[in-house]
Write an enzyme that holds these catalytic residues in place. Structure first.
Site, short mmCIF file in Angstrom:
data_model
loop_
_atom_site.label_atom_id
_atom_site.label_comp_id
_atom_site.label_asym_id
_atom_site.label_seq_id
_atom_site.Cartn_x
_atom_site.Cartn_y
_atom_site.Cartn_z
N LYS A 131 0.82 -1.20 0.00
CA LYS A 131 0.00 0.00 0.00
C LYS A 131 0.87 1.27 0.00
CE LYS A 131 -4.04 -2.16 2.22
NZ LYS A 131 -5.03 -2.04 3.35
N TYR A 182 -12.46 -1.67 -3.98
CA TYR A 182 -12.98 -1.89 -2.61
C TYR A 182 -14.50 -1.79 -2.55
CZ TYR A 182 -8.42 -2.13 -0.27
OH TYR A 182 -7.18 -2.53 0.18
N ASN A 202 -2.20 0.28 6.91
CA ASN A 202 -1.63 -0.98 7.41
C ASN A 202 -0.73 -1.72 6.42
OD1 ASN A 202 -3.63 -1.81 5.69
ND2 ASN A 202 -4.88 -2.83 7.24
N HIS A 257 -2.20 -5.30 1.52
CA HIS A 257 -3.49 -5.97 1.28
C HIS A 257 -3.25 -7.44 0.98
CE1 HIS A 257 -7.44 -6.82 -0.54
NE2 HIS A 257 -6.75 -7.48 -1.46
N GLU A 310 -9.49 -9.99 -7.98
CA GLU A 310 -8.52 -8.94 -7.70
C GLU A 310 -7.30 -9.04 -8.62
OE1 GLU A 310 -9.76 -8.53 -2.98
OE2 GLU A 310 -7.72 -9.15 -3.51
O1 CDP Z 1 -7.43 -5.68 4.72
P1 CDP Z 1 -8.25 -6.62 5.56
O2 CDP Z 1 -8.89 -7.74 4.75
O3 CDP Z 1 -7.50 -7.13 6.75
O4 CDP Z 1 -9.45 -5.75 6.17
P2 CDP Z 1 -10.87 -5.35 5.55
O5 CDP Z 1 -11.87 -5.46 6.63
O6 CDP Z 1 -11.12 -6.10 4.27
O7 CDP Z 1 -10.69 -3.80 5.23
C1 CDP Z 1 -10.00 -3.37 4.07
C2 CDP Z 1 -9.10 -2.21 4.47
O8 CDP Z 1 -9.91 -1.14 4.94
C3 CDP Z 1 -8.14 -2.49 5.63
O9 CDP Z 1 -6.98 -3.17 5.24
C4 CDP Z 1 -7.85 -1.08 6.11
O10 CDP Z 1 -6.91 -0.40 5.27
C5 CDP Z 1 -9.23 -0.43 5.96
N1 CDP Z 1 -10.04 -0.48 7.20
C6 CDP Z 1 -10.19 0.69 7.95
O11 CDP Z 1 -9.69 1.75 7.57
N2 CDP Z 1 -10.92 0.66 9.13
C7 CDP Z 1 -11.50 -0.48 9.54
N3 CDP Z 1 -12.21 -0.47 10.68
C8 CDP Z 1 -11.36 -1.65 8.81
C9 CDP Z 1 -10.61 -1.62 7.62
MG MG Z 2 -10.26 -7.64 3.21
#
Ligand code: CDP
Ligand code: MG
Length: 137
Positions: A9, A49, A112, A115, A126
């Site tokens: 990222k 997304y 974070n 991805h 994807e």
């Molecule tokens: O990336 P991951 O699958 O672990 O998490 P996700 O629930 O699919 O969310 C996608 C991305 O959204 C995360 O990697 C974060 O960058 C962001 N995110 C966020 O800003 N705040 C949250 N509460 C959850 C996700």
């Molecule tokens: Mg995810």
């Protein structure tokens, strides 16, 4: 063998962590099938997304992912999706296990570093978002 999509990222690209992250990915046994560096615009981030479009963090997420260069990487390994989720760690770097990419390089739950696809079905979608199938053979 199965496939997954990683994206280094913008925060991790900006802090010059891409090399260290790729080293961790390869050391964990993943084969790189395709890799590129590019900047996506906000609407492309929104499409990528789309599954999160009703979530409160969606707008900030789209701004973040279109705010700098990213490095999508198509990866292959047995059990690629689940094994890669283990390598990256919890969404929130504070909750992520020691040694995971998010623990090492993440800043916050939103910012974070990396991805990883969450299912074989989403991995396939994807990967075609960033790569032509013919580039990956
Ligand atoms: O990336 P991951 O699958 O672990 O998490 P996700 O629930 O699919 O969310 C996608 C991305 O959204 C995360 O990697 C974060 O960058 C962001 N995110 C966020 O800003 N705040 C949250 N509460 C959850 C996700
Ligand atoms: Mg995810």
């Amino acid at each position: 063998m199965s496939k997954t999509l990683a994206i280094i990222k913008p925060d991790a690209v900006e802090k010059n962590a891409a090399g260290a992250i790729i080293e961790k990915i390869q050391s964990a046994g993943f084969k790189i099938l395709g890799l590129r560096m590019l900047k996506i615009d906000r609407s492309q981030a929104g499409v990528f997304y789309e599954v999160h479009k009703e979530r409160p963090f969606y707008n900030d997420l789209c701004d973040y992912m279109s705010g700098g260069k990213i490095i999508p990487i198509a990866l292959e390994k047995d059990n690629a999706v689940d094994d890669f989720r283990k390598v990256i760690g919890n969404t929130d770097p504070e909750q992520a296990e020691v040694g995971t990419i998010r623990k090492l390089f993440g800043t916050s739950k939103a910012v974070n570093a990396i991805h990883g696809s969450d299912s074989d079905e989403n991995a396939a979608k994807e990967i075609v978002f960033f790569f032509n199938a013919s580039e990956l053979v």
